[in-house]
Design a protein around this motif. Structure first.
Motif, PDB file in Angstrom:
ATOM      1  N   LEU A   1      33.641  34.350  43.629  1.00  0.00           N
ATOM      2  CA  LEU A   1      34.142  33.100  43.283  1.00  0.00           C
ATOM      3  C   LEU A   1      34.599  32.831  41.966  1.00  0.00           C
ATOM      4  O   LEU A   1      35.742  32.035  42.127  1.00  0.00           O
ATOM      5  N   PHE A   2      33.749  33.163  41.140  1.00  0.00           N
ATOM      6  CA  PHE A   2      34.309  32.760  39.745  1.00  0.00           C
ATOM      7  C   PHE A   2      35.593  33.378  39.228  1.00  0.00           C
ATOM      8  O   PHE A   2      36.432  32.591  38.657  1.00  0.00           O
ATOM      9  N   GLU A   3      35.799  34.742  39.679  1.00  0.00           N
ATOM     10  CA  GLU A   3      37.082  35.264  39.512  1.00  0.00           C
ATOM     11  C   GLU A   3      38.102  34.597  39.978  1.00  0.00           C
ATOM     12  O   GLU A   3      39.272  34.507  39.499  1.00  0.00           O
ATOM     13  N   LYS A   4      38.068  34.173  41.238  1.00  0.00           N
ATOM     14  CA  LYS A   4      39.114  33.610  42.161  1.00  0.00           C
ATOM     15  C   LYS A   4      39.498  32.298  41.420  1.00  0.00           C
ATOM     16  O   LYS A   4      40.540  31.902  41.577  1.00  0.00           O
ATOM     17  N   LEU A   5      38.609  31.771  40.550  1.00  0.00           N
ATOM     18  CA  LEU A   5      38.795  30.515  39.962  1.00  0.00           C
ATOM     19  C   LEU A   5      39.269  30.604  38.403  1.00  0.00           C
ATOM     20  O   LEU A   5      39.351  29.572  37.697  1.00  0.00           O
ATOM     21  N   GLY A   6      39.754  31.889  38.100  1.00  0.00           N
ATOM     22  CA  GLY A   6      40.045  32.191  36.910  1.00  0.00           C
ATOM     23  C   GLY A   6      39.371  32.310  35.626  1.00  0.00           C
ATOM     24  O   GLY A   6      39.576  32.662  34.671  1.00  0.00           O
ATOM     25  N   TYR A   7      37.914  32.716  35.989  1.00  0.00           N
ATOM     26  CA  TYR A   7      36.897  33.072  35.022  1.00  0.00           C
ATOM     27  C   TYR A   7      37.093  34.536  34.813  1.00  0.00           C
ATOM     28  O   TYR A   7      37.510  35.449  35.780  1.00  0.00           O
ATOM     29  N   SER A   8      36.651  35.151  33.799  1.00  0.00           N
ATOM     30  CA  SER A   8      37.132  36.498  33.396  1.00  0.00           C
ATOM     31  C   SER A   8      35.688  37.069  32.689  1.00  0.00           C
ATOM     32  O   SER A   8      34.751  36.109  32.131  1.00  0.00           O
ATOM     33  N   LYS A   9      35.526  38.141  32.719  1.00  0.00           N
ATOM     34  CA  LYS A   9      34.381  38.814  32.051  1.00  0.00           C
ATOM     35  C   LYS A   9      34.408  38.541  30.560  1.00  0.00           C
ATOM     36  O   LYS A   9      35.150  38.978  29.788  1.00  0.00           O
ATOM     37  N   TYR A  10      33.241  37.794  30.019  1.00  0.00           N
ATOM     38  CA  TYR A  10      33.111  37.655  28.387  1.00  0.00           C
ATOM     39  C   TYR A  10      31.929  38.657  28.006  1.00  0.00           C
ATOM     40  O   TYR A  10      31.902  38.721  26.638  1.00  0.00           O
ATOM     41  N   GLY A  11      31.214  39.241  28.970  1.00  0.00           N
ATOM     42  CA  GLY A  11      30.221  39.999  28.304  1.00  0.00           C
ATOM     43  C   GLY A  11      29.540  40.789  29.606  1.00  0.00           C
ATOM     44  O   GLY A  11      29.544  40.230  30.700  1.00  0.00           O
ATOM     45  N   HIS A  12      28.980  41.878  29.233  1.00  0.00           N
ATOM     46  CA  HIS A  12      28.013  42.628  30.102  1.00  0.00           C
ATOM     47  C   HIS A  12      26.937  43.185  29.400  1.00  0.00           C
ATOM     48  O   HIS A  12      27.137  43.780  28.370  1.00  0.00           O
ATOM     49  N   LEU A  13      25.837  42.777  29.972  1.00  0.00           N
ATOM     50  CA  LEU A  13      24.226  43.239  29.124  1.00  0.00           C
ATOM     51  C   LEU A  13      23.730  44.126  30.321  1.00  0.00           C
ATOM     52  O   LEU A  13      23.193  43.694  31.264  1.00  0.00           O
ATOM     53  N   PRO A  14      23.819  45.445  29.992  1.00  0.00           N
ATOM     54  CA  PRO A  14      23.310  46.377  30.936  1.00  0.00           C
ATOM     55  C   PRO A  14      21.665  46.448  30.923  1.00  0.00           C
ATOM     56  O   PRO A  14      21.051  46.322  29.909  1.00  0.00           O
ATOM     57  N   ASN A  15      21.079  46.444  32.031  1.00  0.00           N
ATOM     58  CA  ASN A  15      19.690  46.719  32.249  1.00  0.00           C
ATOM     59  C   ASN A  15      18.914  45.841  31.389  1.00  0.00           C
ATOM     60  O   ASN A  15      17.727  46.239  30.898  1.00  0.00           O
ATOM     61  N   ILE A  16      19.219  44.356  31.384  1.00  0.00           N
ATOM     62  CA  ILE A  16      18.325  43.616  30.677  1.00  0.00           C
ATOM     63  C   ILE A  16      17.447  43.035  31.536  1.00  0.00           C
ATOM     64  O   ILE A  16      16.538  42.203  31.080  1.00  0.00           O
ATOM     65  N   ALA A  17      17.428  43.122  32.830  1.00  0.00           N
ATOM     66  CA  ALA A  17      16.548  42.311  33.807  1.00  0.00           C
ATOM     67  C   ALA A  17      15.985  43.504  34.551  1.00  0.00           C
ATOM     68  O   ALA A  17      16.595  44.595  34.898  1.00  0.00           O
ATOM     69  N   GLU A  18      14.664  43.050  35.252  1.00  0.00           N
ATOM     70  CA  GLU A  18      14.019  44.344  35.997  1.00  0.00           C
ATOM     71  C   GLU A  18      13.475  43.460  37.341  1.00  0.00           C
ATOM     72  O   GLU A  18      12.610  42.365  36.851  1.00  0.00           O
ATOM     73  N   LEU A  19      14.060  43.400  38.258  1.00  0.00           N
ATOM     74  CA  LEU A  19      13.569  43.095  39.747  1.00  0.00           C
ATOM     75  C   LEU A  19      12.994  43.874  40.387  1.00  0.00           C
ATOM     76  O   LEU A  19      13.792  44.996  40.900  1.00  0.00           O
ATOM     77  N   ASP A  20      11.797  43.777  40.907  1.00  0.00           N
ATOM     78  CA  ASP A  20      11.263  44.833  41.939  1.00  0.00           C
ATOM     79  C   ASP A  20      11.323  46.371  41.216  1.00  0.00           C
ATOM     80  O   ASP A  20      11.684  47.089  42.125  1.00  0.00           O
ATOM     81  N   ASP A  21      11.258  46.422  39.968  1.00  0.00           N
ATOM     82  CA  ASP A  21      11.326  47.751  39.339  1.00  0.00           C
ATOM     83  C   ASP A  21      12.735  48.286  39.337  1.00  0.00           C
ATOM     84  O   ASP A  21      12.848  49.731  39.396  1.00  0.00           O
ATOM     85  N   ILE A  22      13.685  47.494  39.695  1.00  0.00           N
ATOM     86  CA  ILE A  22      15.031  47.915  39.543  1.00  0.00           C
ATOM     87  C   ILE A  22      15.475  47.255  38.367  1.00  0.00           C
ATOM     88  O   ILE A  22      15.561  45.912  38.224  1.00  0.00           O
ATOM     89  N   LYS A  23      16.382  47.992  37.456  1.00  0.00           N
ATOM     90  CA  LYS A  23      17.001  47.636  36.226  1.00  0.00           C
ATOM     91  C   LYS A  23      18.195  46.877  36.718  1.00  0.00           C
ATOM     92  O   LYS A  23      19.093  47.484  37.664  1.00  0.00           O
ATOM     93  N   ARG A  24      18.516  45.780  36.378  1.00  0.00           N
ATOM     94  CA  ARG A  24      19.714  44.904  36.690  1.00  0.00           C
ATOM     95  C   ARG A  24      20.510  44.578  35.381  1.00  0.00           C
ATOM     96  O   ARG A  24      20.011  44.009  34.366  1.00  0.00           O
ATOM     97  N   ASP A  25      21.873  44.615  35.694  1.00  0.00           N
ATOM     98  CA  ASP A  25      22.870  43.925  34.590  1.00  0.00           C
ATOM     99  C   ASP A  25      23.103  42.751  34.679  1.00  0.00           C
ATOM    100  O   ASP A  25      23.174  42.053  35.720  1.00  0.00           O
ATOM    101  N   LEU A  26      23.396  41.935  33.634  1.00  0.00           N
ATOM    102  CA  LEU A  26      23.792  40.544  33.716  1.00  0.00           C
ATOM    103  C   LEU A  26      25.446  40.450  33.073  1.00  0.00           C
ATOM    104  O   LEU A  26      25.762  41.077  32.099  1.00  0.00           O
ATOM    105  N   VAL A  27      26.078  39.903  33.638  1.00  0.00           N
ATOM    106  CA  VAL A  27      27.537  39.848  33.504  1.00  0.00           C
ATOM    107  C   VAL A  27      27.933  38.008  33.134  1.00  0.00           C
ATOM    108  O   VAL A  27      27.145  37.380  33.727  1.00  0.00           O
ATOM    109  N   ILE A  28      28.223  38.081  32.223  1.00  0.00           N
ATOM    110  CA  ILE A  28      28.786  36.749  31.396  1.00  0.00           C
ATOM    111  C   ILE A  28      30.375  36.479  32.055  1.00  0.00           C
ATOM    112  O   ILE A  28      31.142  37.213  31.340  1.00  0.00           O
ATOM    113  N   LEU A  29      30.575  35.504  32.618  1.00  0.00           N
ATOM    114  CA  LEU A  29      32.097  35.318  33.193  1.00  0.00           C
ATOM    115  C   LEU A  29      32.097  33.844  32.317  1.00  0.00           C
ATOM    116  O   LEU A  29      31.455  32.936  32.258  1.00  0.00           O
TER     117      LEU A  29
END
Length: 171
Positions: free
Chosen positions: A137-165
């Motif tokens: 959705l955001f890329e379709k509206l012209g947002y681009s990746k400003y940052g990528h934070l790898p493995n900073i969240a853990e949901l149900d024992d699964i590490k998750r990345d956060l992307v900043i658009l």
């Protein structure tokens, strides 16, 4: 055929809307795709957050589709320091019964218009990397990746990345 934009209304959220806002937010928790909360929140949990918004610079809008509440969108202060005053964080939540109707797209475009009129220069959105619908959705509206934070969240024992658009808003 009506234009979808004609069927969508944005209104400053009132305290009486907070139970609906919380309900929509809580709908997303189980998917583990949208929020870092892992259990439902309460209206009381969100009072301080609600009160941090104001119609002039950091709105919280109730979204109505065909005059029925269907979601909410907000702009929040980014990082809380004066040098970032022209940068905001966008949050968007659509009720599960209204997804796929391009309401989110219209809501983001409306917030961008607000930003242009109110000297906001940058809009950021923090999205889990595995939340492809939101990223698309955001890329379709012209947002681009400003940052990528790898493995900073853990949901149900699964590490998750956060992307900043992000998107620079021009007058």
């Amino acid at each position: 055929m009506n234009n979808i934009a004609d069927e969508i209304i944005f209104a400053d959220a009132q305290l009486t809307d907070l139970p609906f806002i919380v309900e929509v937010y809580n709908q997303t928790i189980a998917s583990r795709m949208v929020t870092a909360d892992t259990s439902p929140i309460t209206v009381n949990d969100r009072l301080e957050w609600f009160n941090a918004h104001n119609a002039q610079t950091r709105p919280l809008w109730l979204i109505k589709y065909n005059n029925q509440p269907c979601g909410w969108i907000s702009l929040s202060t980014f990082y809380g320091r004066p040098a970032y005053a022209k940068t905001v964080e966008l949050s968007l939540y659509i009720h599960q019964e209204f997804r796929g109707k391009k309401i989110g797209q219209q809501a983001v475009m409306a917030v961008e218009q607000f930003a242009r009129k109110n000297k906001i220069e940058t809009i950021l959105s923090f999205i889990f990397a595995h939340n492809q619908p939101s990223i698309s959705l955001f890329e379709k509206l012209g947002y681009s990746k400003y940052g990528h934070l790898p493995n900073i969240a853990e949901l149900d024992d699964i590490k998750r990345d956060l992307v900043i658009l992000g998107k620079a808003i021009t007058a």
